[in-house]
Design an enzyme around this catalytic site. Structure first.
Site, PDB file in Angstrom:
ATOM      1  N   GLU A 117      43.557  -0.619  87.403  1.00 54.00           N
ATOM      2  CA  GLU A 117      43.706   0.706  86.804  1.00 54.00           C
ATOM      3  C   GLU A 117      44.828   1.465  87.505  1.00 54.00           C
ATOM      4  OE1 GLU A 117      40.015   2.804  87.361  1.00 54.00           O
ATOM      5  OE2 GLU A 117      40.005   2.476  89.528  1.00 54.00           O
ATOM      6  N   SER A 142      47.087  -6.323  77.310  1.00 56.42           N
ATOM      7  CA  SER A 142      46.166  -5.729  76.348  1.00 56.42           C
ATOM      8  C   SER A 142      46.803  -5.238  75.062  1.00 56.42           C
ATOM      9  CB  SER A 142      45.411  -4.575  76.998  1.00 56.42           C
ATOM     10  OG  SER A 142      46.315  -3.645  77.578  1.00 56.42           O
ATOM     11  N   SER A 186      43.425   7.404  71.584  1.00 54.33           N
ATOM     12  CA  SER A 186      44.835   7.775  71.755  1.00 54.33           C
ATOM     13  C   SER A 186      45.760   6.873  70.964  1.00 54.33           C
ATOM     14  CB  SER A 186      45.214   7.720  73.240  1.00 54.33           C
ATOM     15  OG  SER A 186      45.051   6.397  73.742  1.00 54.33           O
ATOM     16  N   LYS A 241      42.115  -4.189  70.578  1.00 56.43           N
ATOM     17  CA  LYS A 241      41.066  -3.314  70.045  1.00 56.43           C
ATOM     18  C   LYS A 241      40.545  -3.739  68.674  1.00 56.43           C
ATOM     19  CE  LYS A 241      40.786   0.219  73.078  1.00 56.43           C
ATOM     20  NZ  LYS A 241      39.551   0.835  73.604  1.00 56.43           N
ATOM     21  N   ASP A 283      39.442   6.241  88.327  1.00 58.69           N
ATOM     22  CA  ASP A 283      38.049   6.706  88.353  1.00 58.69           C
ATOM     23  C   ASP A 283      37.061   5.578  88.541  1.00 58.69           C
ATOM     24  OD1 ASP A 283      36.821   6.316  85.178  1.00 58.69           O
ATOM     25  OD2 ASP A 283      38.971   6.163  85.494  1.00 58.69           O
ATOM     26  N   GLY A 323      47.015  10.655  89.240  1.00 58.34           N
ATOM     27  CA  GLY A 323      46.250  11.788  88.735  1.00 58.34           C
ATOM     28  C   GLY A 323      44.767  11.567  88.571  1.00 58.34           C
TER      29      GLY A 323
END
Length: 371
Positions: free
Chosen positions: A242, A355, A110, A80, A250, A246
């Site tokens: 991914e 990552s 987060s 990041k 997406d 839950g």
């Protein structure tokens, strides 16, 4: 729902040339993280999966040569810092630069983008506020504060985070540096792929022999979109991975439905991948010429891949980092795709993006003690 926050204007086109320009601008401020290989993990990936009650076994071995881009060894422990450094630099150099220096910047995250922007802002001498979900890891909160940011807590969903950011902006006038859904962020994250391609060519001893494909994790989609943009025109195929837990899958669900999923309420162990794909990122990822496909993996598969990285590569990664390797090892659809696309060559050189590595020791104990 789509984000209601106003994002900084940009004229940065989503092209490979933009990624190369970004890399030149930020290379002094980031680490060129290493690329690791493992013959044992190659063997595991290449071996045929056995038959199960739900699926037939794979036919014979198919060589998958894995190359791991270790962004867990990046500044702040995650990729990041690339996007945050580039986006902040662009903001400060633009028309709103003086305002940003006076009023500060704000974001929501987060943990990994939180730390990245906090560090980039500190280096630039700019006040920084970060909205973090109250359930964020204590180590990530402490690190963000340690880099000098003021932390404001919120709920876990994107709408809750964005409402808290809007409140900060109303009080302070701080300018938003988005965590993932902005062209400057996408282009900045894509710089890891520029390095990755060159490093694998150097490892192979021939720049014409290198990566044929890259698989990257997908949460908000900034990194996956950036890698896809960076690989434009190179012939390298890009895939995403991914969690399925839950509804965290997406991106895959959206691709199948033909429209972006706007909200995710997952508590997957891969906490960095609990956000819906951003609007800008969706525009890249939903283009089949940019990203081939996105595959989902279970919690058990994520933890199994994470354990293998610990035991075989001897490095620390967080659960989100293990998702791409889990897809390589356990997702039968992805494995069929690799065999089919590179059947003629008889093998594939596959890059796997690790990552980040920001995981508390206590959390590792919780994850593995009883497994």
């Amino acid at each position: 729902m789509a984000s209601t926050l106003a994002t900084p204007p940009t004229d940065m086109p989503l092209t490979r040339e933009s990624v190369l320009e970004a890399h030149a601008r930020i290379s002094h401020a980031i680490h060129k993280t290493p690329v690791l290989t493992s013959q044992t993990l190659n063997r595991f990936a290449s071996a045929p999966l056995p038959a199960t009650d739900d699926a037939p076994g794979e036919d014979g071995e198919f060589p998958i040569n894995l190359f791991f881009k270790c962004e867990n060894l990046q500044k702040v422990g995650a990729f990041k810092i690339r996007g945050a450094t580039f986006a902040l630099g662009r903001l400060l150099a633009g028309p709103a630069g003086a305002e940003a220096r006076a009023r500060g910047v704000v974001t929501h995250s987060s943990g990994n983008h939180a730390q990245a922007l906090a560090l980039a802002a500190r280096e630039a001498g700019v006040p920084c506020t970060v909205v973090m979900p109250a359930v964020s890891a204590a180590t990530k909160i402490a690190a963000t504060q340690g880099y000098g940011a003021h932390v404001v807590f919120s709920g876990s969903t994107a709408p809750e985070r964005e409402a808290a950011v809007a409140g900060v902006q109303a009080r302070t006038g701080a300018l938003l540096v988005p965590p993932y859904d902005h062209p400057d962020i996408i282009v900045g994250q894509g710089t890891l792929a520029v390095e990755f391609v060159d490093q694998v060519g150097e490892l192979e001893g021939d720049m014409s022999i290198g990566l044929q494909a890259i698989v990257a994790p997908c949460g908000g989609g900034g990194m996956l979109a950036g890698v896809a943009v960076a690989c434009q025109g190179t012939g390298i195929k890009v895939f995403g991975a991914e969690p399925s837990e839950g509804g965290a899958d997406d991106c895959g669900r959206g691709l199948r439905a033909g429209r972006r999923v706007e909200e995710v309420r997952s508590m997957t162990v891969a906490d960095g991948l609990r956000t819906p794909v951003g609007v800008w990122n969706w525009g890249v990822i939903s283009d089949r010429e940019m990203v081939e496909a996105v595959y989902a993996v279970t919690e058990a598969e994520i933890l199994a891949a994470m354990r293998l990285v610990f035991e075989r590569l001897k490095i620390v990664i967080e659960p989100s980092s293990a998702v791409p390797l889990a897809a390589v090892l356990y997702n039968r659809e992805f494995r069929r795709t690799l065999r089919k696309q590179w059947e003629e060559e008889g093998e594939v050189n596959l890059g796997v993006v690790l990552s980040g590595g920001n995981v508390p020791m206590e959390r590792l104990g919780e994850l593995f003690l009883v497994r």
